[in-house]
Design an enzyme around this catalytic site. Structure first.
Site, PDB file in Angstrom:
ATOM      1  N   CYS A  99     -41.093  44.310 -38.472  1.00 45.71           N
ATOM      2  CA  CYS A  99     -42.024  43.383 -39.000  1.00 45.71           C
ATOM      3  C   CYS A  99     -43.294  43.828 -38.081  1.00 45.71           C
ATOM      4  O   CYS A  99     -43.260  44.163 -37.023  1.00 45.71           O
ATOM      5  CB  CYS A  99     -41.515  41.673 -38.732  1.00 45.71           C
ATOM      6  N   CYS A 155     -46.384  45.837 -33.700  1.00 45.02           N
ATOM      7  CA  CYS A 155     -45.095  46.093 -33.252  1.00 45.02           C
ATOM      8  C   CYS A 155     -44.483  47.552 -33.735  1.00 45.02           C
ATOM      9  O   CYS A 155     -43.440  47.927 -33.384  1.00 45.02           O
ATOM     10  CB  CYS A 155     -44.465  45.114 -33.777  1.00 45.02           C
ATOM     11  N   HIS A 202     -38.149  44.325 -26.450  1.00 50.27           N
ATOM     12  CA  HIS A 202     -39.381  44.787 -27.492  1.00 50.27           C
ATOM     13  C   HIS A 202     -40.396  45.002 -27.005  1.00 50.27           C
ATOM     14  O   HIS A 202     -41.466  44.315 -26.869  1.00 50.27           O
ATOM     15  CB  HIS A 202     -39.261  43.456 -28.623  1.00 50.27           C
ATOM     16  N   GLY A 216     -47.025  41.856 -36.671  1.00 51.94           N
ATOM     17  CA  GLY A 216     -48.187  40.898 -36.435  1.00 51.94           C
ATOM     18  C   GLY A 216     -49.128  40.844 -37.418  1.00 51.94           C
ATOM     19  O   GLY A 216     -49.676  41.974 -37.602  1.00 51.94           O
TER      20      GLY A 216
END
Length: 462
Positions: free
Chosen positions: A425, A138, A393, A427
């Site tokens: 954040c 991300c 996103h 993954g």
């Protein structure tokens, strides 16, 4: 002129150890309190002209995957318009670009790398300009910007583009192939395989983030994004994209120009979101309404040495200050920003209170609320134009999107906004953050401010 002369006098006083600035205990100026952070340490490693600056940052509109405006648009046709925009809007000769780095997550690596190369040709880049991809999930778009900044700092080239791209329509999230049985022997390795929604539930349960708090955060995200859209605050960062829409029933193609984000719900309410059922756990709190949207989109950021930007007469939108990536427990990967933001801010010689605006990716309301509260951030400084729960996103593009959103908002606010932070954040349990400074907020002598305590030239001297 008087201000410039006074700044020079201050600088000369700092450079003279016997200066009256040390003899006079009532003096309130200290180079260690420079608004750009630890000024003395900074000047030891970098001259003003070597600053890495951003001169352009643009993004496509963000559209809902599989049913939004880009559902029939190829990934390379998403990237090409923003690559073209950063060149055309700055009148830069594309052959001067040393490298293009594209953050992207879901598509197979070799295929996406080829698509990015194709997009560069569509955008008018010659074959002499190289391109590569980077994948830190991300944060990939922000990682691309950081990689370009680092390469410019290292002297590999003077001009580069950090970009991001994701078509979640073309490449949905999923795992291909079998999982190594060894993962069962390592709890953290096994937790890397947890669905992101389960990690959201873990954060909510472990840190006591209620369903009400999550739904309220989602409503506020939509409210702010809708207000920003209505006020035209996204127009400076969005590049309209002309593409096609295919009618799923008739197969008829229609040409359309997409110029606004299509996932924002201006009428979202806590009452309506409260009716949605949890998606990942029967008794959970994470719903489709308080999670980020699955999205298609792209963004691009043009960076160069300050001295090159000045030579070319280009306005400076922002200054890249620092970047940090950190690891956290994969089972609660959403807490990443709470660890990454302090690391990046400290590296810039700043404190959290020095930051005027934050763009924190809203992967899930649970982790967004936790990070904001953990760091004690003023909600009025965070995601002032909404976030991923409303805007979307697109995994690899989010970092580049946030750079465009942050820097254009800082430009609008002028002197009321000097430092900004972007964070998300990641993954498998990480967080990333970067610190930016508004482009017109510093000069070669920096600005000293009143301080208390010692008269050391650097915080290092303590």
């Amino acid at each position: 002129m008087d201000k410039a002369i006074n700044r020079q006098k201050v600088l000369l006083q700092h450079l003279n150890p016997s200066s009256s600035i040390y003899a006079n205990e009532s003096s309130s100026l200290s180079a260690s309190a420079c608004l750009a952070g630890d000024s003395a340490a900074y000047h030891r490693t970098s001259a003003f002209g070597d600053d890495v600056v951003i001169v352009a940052a643009y993004r496509t509109p963000l559209c809902k995957a599989k049913r939004g405006g880009f559902k029939d648009t190829h990934a390379d046709d998403l990237l090409a318009p923003v690559l073209k925009a950063v060149i055309e809007k700055t009148n830069l000769n594309p052959s001067e670009v040393g490298d293009i780095i594209v953050g992207t997550v879901l598509a197979p690596g070799s295929q996406r790398a080829t698509e990015c190369r194709m997009a560069a040709f569509y955008a008018g880049f010659p074959d002499t300009v190289p391109i590569r991809t980077v994948n830190r999930q991300c944060s990939s778009g922000l990682q691309a910007v950081a990689d370009v900044a680092a390469a410019i700092k290292a002297g590999f080239y003077d001009i580069g583009i950090g970009a991001g791209l994701e078509s979640m329509t073309a490449t949905p999230m999923g795992w291909e192939g079998s999982v190594n049985p060894k993962a069962k022997l390592f709890e953290q390795a096994q937790n890397c395989l947890l669905p992101m929604g389960i990690t959201s539930e873990n954060v909510a349960q472990r840190f006591g983030v209620s369903r009400q708090e999550q739904d309220q955060a989602a409503v506020e995200s939509h409210r702010r994004a809708a207000a920003a859209t209505a006020a035209g605050r996204f127009k400076d960062e969005i590049v309209p994209v002309t593409t096609k829409i295919v009618d799923p029933k008739t197969g008829e193609e229609k040409s359309v120009t997409i110029s606004v984000d299509d996932g924002i719900r201006p009428n979202a309410s806590v009452a309506d979101l409260g009716k949605l059922k949890p998606v990942f756990k029967r008794d959970g709190t994470t719903t489709a309404g308080n999670s980020s949207q699955v999205t298609d989109g792209a963004g691009a950021v043009l960076l160069m040495k300050r001295s090159v930007a000045v030579q070319k007469g280009l306005p400076i939108l922002g200054v890249f200050r620092t970047f940090a990536a950190v690891g956290v427990d994969p089972a609660i990967m959403g807490v990443g920003p709470a660890a990454a933001i302090p690391a990046a801010v400290k590296a810039a010689g700043l404190e959290l209170d020095d930051i005027d605006l934050f763009e924190i990716n809203e992967a899930f309301a649970s982790q967004f609320v936790y990070c904001r509260n953990k760091l004690g951030l003023d909600p009025e400084k965070v995601n002032v134009n909404g976030g991923a729960m409303a805007i979307g996103h697109p995994l690899g593009a989010t970092g580049a999107r946030c750079v465009a959103t942050l820097l254009h908002e800082m430009k609008r606010r002028g002197k009321d906004s000097r430092f900004g932070v972007i964070s998300m954040c990641i993954g498998t349990g990480m967080g990333a953050a970067a610190v930016f400074e508004r482009g017109d907020s510093v000069d070669e002598l920096r600005n000293a401010r009143k301080t208390e305590g010692n008269r050391f030239l650097s915080k290092d001297a303590k």
